[in-house]
Design a protein around this motif. Structure first.
Motif, mmCIF file in Angstrom:
data_model
loop_
_atom_site.group_PDB
_atom_site.id
_atom_site.type_symbol
_atom_site.label_atom_id
_atom_site.label_comp_id
_atom_site.label_asym_id
_atom_site.label_seq_id
_atom_site.Cartn_x
_atom_site.Cartn_y
_atom_site.Cartn_z
ATOM 1 N N LYS A 1 0.678 62.427 -22.802
ATOM 2 C CA LYS A 1 0.397 63.706 -23.469
ATOM 3 C C LYS A 1 1.670 64.308 -24.075
ATOM 4 O O LYS A 1 1.699 64.680 -25.248
ATOM 5 C CB LYS A 1 -0.236 64.706 -22.474
ATOM 6 N N THR A 2 2.714 64.414 -23.252
ATOM 7 C CA THR A 2 3.959 65.013 -23.738
ATOM 8 C C THR A 2 4.544 64.189 -24.886
ATOM 9 O O THR A 2 4.969 64.734 -25.910
ATOM 10 C CB THR A 2 4.981 65.137 -22.592
ATOM 11 N N THR A 3 4.538 62.892 -24.722
ATOM 12 C CA THR A 3 5.083 62.014 -25.766
ATOM 13 C C THR A 3 4.319 62.206 -27.077
ATOM 14 O O THR A 3 4.931 62.311 -28.152
ATOM 15 C CB THR A 3 5.001 60.538 -25.324
ATOM 16 N N PHE B 1 7.554 73.963 -24.675
ATOM 17 C CA PHE B 1 7.735 72.906 -23.677
ATOM 18 C C PHE B 1 7.224 73.351 -22.311
ATOM 19 O O PHE B 1 7.114 74.536 -22.016
ATOM 20 C CB PHE B 1 9.205 72.506 -23.577
ATOM 21 N N GLN B 2 6.952 72.365 -21.481
ATOM 22 C CA GLN B 2 6.437 72.659 -20.144
ATOM 23 C C GLN B 2 7.427 73.506 -19.344
ATOM 24 O O GLN B 2 7.056 74.487 -18.722
ATOM 25 C CB GLN B 2 6.148 71.341 -19.412
ATOM 26 N N ASP B 3 8.690 73.131 -19.378
ATOM 27 C CA ASP B 3 9.693 73.841 -18.586
ATOM 28 C C ASP B 3 10.449 74.809 -19.491
ATOM 29 O O ASP B 3 11.216 74.383 -20.351
ATOM 30 C CB ASP B 3 10.662 72.824 -17.972
ATOM 31 N N CYS C 1 1.202 73.779 -26.731
ATOM 32 C CA CYS C 1 1.768 74.183 -25.438
ATOM 33 C C CYS C 1 1.570 73.068 -24.424
ATOM 34 O O CYS C 1 0.426 72.740 -24.065
ATOM 35 C CB CYS C 1 1.074 75.432 -24.902
ATOM 36 N N ASP C 2 2.682 72.526 -23.974
ATOM 37 C CA ASP C 2 2.603 71.435 -23.008
ATOM 38 C C ASP C 2 2.440 72.029 -21.605
ATOM 39 O O ASP C 2 3.319 72.748 -21.131
ATOM 40 C CB ASP C 2 3.886 70.601 -23.099
ATOM 41 N N GLU C 3 1.319 71.760 -20.970
ATOM 42 C CA GLU C 3 1.026 72.251 -19.615
ATOM 43 C C GLU C 3 1.330 73.755 -19.476
ATOM 44 O O GLU C 3 2.162 74.148 -18.658
ATOM 45 C CB GLU C 3 1.865 71.496 -18.572
ATOM 46 N N PRO C 4 0.637 74.604 -20.258
ATOM 47 C CA PRO C 4 0.998 76.027 -20.262
ATOM 48 C C PRO C 4 0.832 76.725 -18.911
ATOM 49 O O PRO C 4 1.475 77.730 -18.670
ATOM 50 C CB PRO C 4 0.048 76.637 -21.304
HETATM 51 MG MG LIG Z 1 3.646 65.818 -19.701
#
Ligand SMILES: [Mg+2]
Ligand SMILES: Nc1ncnc2c1ncn2[C@@H]1O[C@H](COP(=O)(O)OP(=O)(O)O)[C@@H](O)[C@H]1O
Length: 279
Positions: free
Chosen positions: A48-50, A91-93, A168-171
């Motif tokens: 997913k992130t990639t 980003f997630q973080d 939004c990655d893993e909001p």
């Molecule tokens: Mg990810």
């Protein structure tokens, strides 16, 4: 703004491996409808992130193409600048994204970098802070903020760029129920203004209740796509992607099967389900 029937982002045969040889994406061809709330569901390591990093050219595919609002993404500096105005990624973080000293400075950095005037920047920054409910934090150093506050600053940071597509990655990762809800409401308000919102998550309950459309990923591939009711009715896909049935979906089905509901269609909220119980 995109029209409803256009594609916000399309990919064609995307392939990507990391430098250590890990194949992270394998032949991903998708069309993300514009103006919708879209979720990518899948276990850790699904890609997913990639995939998200490809949406605004942060990563260049080994093979395949990305189109944003119908235009092929090119990887020269000028084209990348253009695509990053259209597609913003949170980003997630949040710590990987925030670096300026105060909240206001942080959010101003993007618009100033676009070459906007002081006044235009001020206006955008204020709007972004309003939209994310962080006006009262504007003078605070970002490193003093709570995780939930940082998350909202990270979203404001991207909103100040006024993208057509907000990724939004893993909001809601690491957030409690209340703060998760706050974040999703921010995303809903953006979507109501016409922004295409794309998230990744492994929270099936949230994806079920929130999304207009879902892509399911596993081992670098998109293994299914559709509206939530289609996705969660497909046991094979759920099993393959190691996903549970959303609680409301399951309860609606069970209660409907026992003849307890006035309407058989699965409910999207607790209130909706309660309203459908006979008696
Ligand atoms: Mg990810
Ligand atoms: N920087 C990296 N170097 C090598 N492999 C990576 C890197 N980032 C991710 N991967 C690998 O790529 C695959 C896809 O990861 P990722 O896109 O982070 O998936 P997800 O976001 O769905 O958890 C996984 O096998 C992961 O271990």
């Amino acid at each position: 703004m995109n029209s409803d029937n256009g594609a916000a982002i399309e990919t064609e045969g995307l392939e990507f491996s990391y430098i250590d040889g890990t194949k992270a994406l394998a032949n991903v061809s998708i069309r993300i409808p514009a103006g919708k709330k879209v979720a990518f569901l899948g276990p850790n390591g699904a890609g997913k992130t990639t995939l998200f990093l490809h949406f605004n050219g942060l990563v260049k595919p080994d093979r395949g193409k990305v189109y944003v609002a119908g235009r092929e993404v090119r990887y020269d500096r000028a084209s990348l600048l253009e695509v990053r105005k259209k597609v913003g990624i949170v980003f997630q973080d949040p710590d990987t994204q925030l670096f300026s000293s105060s909240v206001k400075q942080e959010i101003s950095f993007g618009p100033l970098n676009l070459g906007l005037s002081r006044e235009a920047t001020e206006q955008r920054v204020r709007q972004a802070m309003e939209d994310t409910g962080i006006l009262d934090l504007q003078d605070k150093p970002t490193h003093f903020l709570s995780y939930g506050q940082k998350k909202r600053v990270a979203i404001a940071d991207i909103l100040a760029m006024q993208p057509q597509v907000l990724v939004c990655d893993e909001p809601t990762a690491w957030l409690d129920v209340k703060h998760s809800r706050q974040i999703m409401e921010i995303l809903d308000r953006c979507n109501a203004r016409g922004v295409t919102v794309i998230i990744s998550t492994h929270d099936v309950d949230m994806a079920y209740a929130w999304s207009d459309y879902i892509f399911v990923m596993k081992d670098g591939q998109v293994i299914s796509e559709g509206v939530p009711l289609e996705i969660f009715a497909d046991r094979e896909v759920l099993q393959e992607a190691e996903l549970d049935e959303p609680l409301l979906f399951k309860l609606s089905k069970e209660l409907a099967g026992k003849g307890c509901l006035k309407e058989a269609a699965p409910a999207k909220s607790v209130e909706e389900l309660i309203g459908r119980i006979k008696g």
